[in-house]
Design a protein around this motif. Structure first.
Motif, PDB file in Angstrom:
ATOM      1  N   VAL A  72       0.830  -1.112  -0.136  1.00 33.94           N
ATOM      2  CA  VAL A  72       0.120  -0.012  -0.114  1.00 33.94           C
ATOM      3  C   VAL A  72       0.746   1.292  -0.034  1.00 33.94           C
ATOM      4  N   GLU A  98      -6.647  -7.047  -0.789  1.00 35.70           N
ATOM      5  CA  GLU A  98      -7.268  -6.582   0.294  1.00 35.70           C
ATOM      6  C   GLU A  98      -8.498  -7.414   0.624  1.00 35.70           C
ATOM      7  N   GLY A 151      -4.800  -1.185   4.292  1.00 33.36           N
ATOM      8  CA  GLY A 151      -5.522  -0.498   3.628  1.00 33.36           C
ATOM      9  C   GLY A 151      -7.056  -0.636   3.828  1.00 33.36           C
TER      10      GLY A 151
END
Length: 315
Positions: A72, A98, A151
């Motif tokens: 990320v 994710e 995230g």
């Protein structure tokens, strides 16, 4: 006038020298142009190689769930150096990663000890960063930081705390991706900042329901072959159903009187009035719904129910 032999010879010599000098200038210009072309080509090749290296490193990071937080951060810092195509793939593959381990993260948050700590710690408006700052519990702090950096963001519903993808964070890289994914990020950001439901009740306005429905429909129409068209279609289907049925705790029709929800009807009428049903399947269905409602005095009758089932595809 007559020229002597020596004058003619001198003139010829001067002409030859002039021609040779001109040819030299031409050759020099051609050489410079070739050098510049090689320089530009070399620079372009170096830029492409650098972009490929960044993209490949990102893909390698995403192979390991343990390195998702690093991925990320790496993407946010370096995405401007890759091509729009590579940037788009980076974003989509990160989203996939994710989603793939979201359940595993939530298993950690669903532990009774974590839920109890969050209930004591969390206040309205708190996000993961605020909780990280507030807690003195090292283990909890590490868990919260890991989730944020990977995230995710924290949500609550029906007394439970859980993680969802932090789509608003993708706004940081929105400028570098393709037009369809820009639009997709915007749609998902709206969903994340203000989910349409909480505790089986509508948590946004009926006007917002129509607005989002039209946005999702426009995405599908504008980008029929996008990598995220299926997701937009699924979301649109949910919103169409809400527009016709409401939700369990915010029904379109009162459970006892069977009368239509006045605010819902007003929002649907406004959407039809401001839009163009001939250019929108959503508005066309809503107009038909309003027409059959009027015919049945705004009461849920078998005729009204039959229409909304057909319009929504529910059997």
């Amino acid at each position: 006038m007559k020229f002597g032999k020596s004058a003619i010879t001198a003139a010829a010599l001067i002409a030859a020298i002039s021609l040779q000098a001109g040819a030299g200038v031409i050759h020099a210009e051609e050489a410079n142009a070739a050098t510049n072309t090689v320089s530009v080509s070399t620079a372009a090749s170096a830029k492409a190689a650098h972009a490929n290296a960044i993209y490949n490193h990102m893909m390698n990071l995403l192979k390991s769930p343990a390195k998702q937080a690093e991925a990320v951060s790496y993407m946010e810092k370096n995405i401007y150096q890759v091509t729009p195509y590579q940037a788009t793939l980076m974003v989509l593959k990160l989203e996939n990663a994710e989603k793939a381990i979201l359940d595993a993260w939530n298993d950690k948050f669903f532990k009774d000890s974590i839920q109890t700590k969050l209930q004591k710690l969390m206040k309205p408006g708190d996000d993961l960063t605020a909780l990280i700052i507030k807690t003195n519990d090292k283990n909890l702090k590490a868990l919260l930081k890991g989730a944020r950096d990977s995230g995710y963001r924290l949500e609550t519903s029906e007394g439970m705390y859980y993680l969802v993808l932090d789509y608003p964070r993708f706004q940081k890289v929105r400028a570098y991706v393709s037009a369809d994914i820009k639009s997709y990020i915007d749609i998902m950001t709206a969903e994340t900042k203000a989910p349409f439901a909480n505790d089986a009740a509508l948590s946004i306005s009926w006007t917002e329901v129509t607005k989002r429905s039209l946005s999702q429909e426009a995405f599908v129409k504008s980008f029929p072959h996008s990598n995220r068209t299926a997701q937009a279609k699924s979301l649109y289907s949910q919103y169409l159903n809400i527009s016709l049925y409401g939700l369990n705790n915010t029904p379109m029709f009162d459970y006892d009187t069977k009368k239509v929800n006045a605010k819902a009807k007003a929002a649907l009428e406004a959407a039809v009035s401001k839009g163009d049903p001939s250019n929108s399947d959503y508005l066309k269905k809503i107009k038909g719904f309003l027409d059959v409602l009027k015919k049945n005095n705004d009461v849920l009758t078998p005729e009204v129910d039959k229409y909304r089932k057909a319009a929504s595809g529910i059997k």
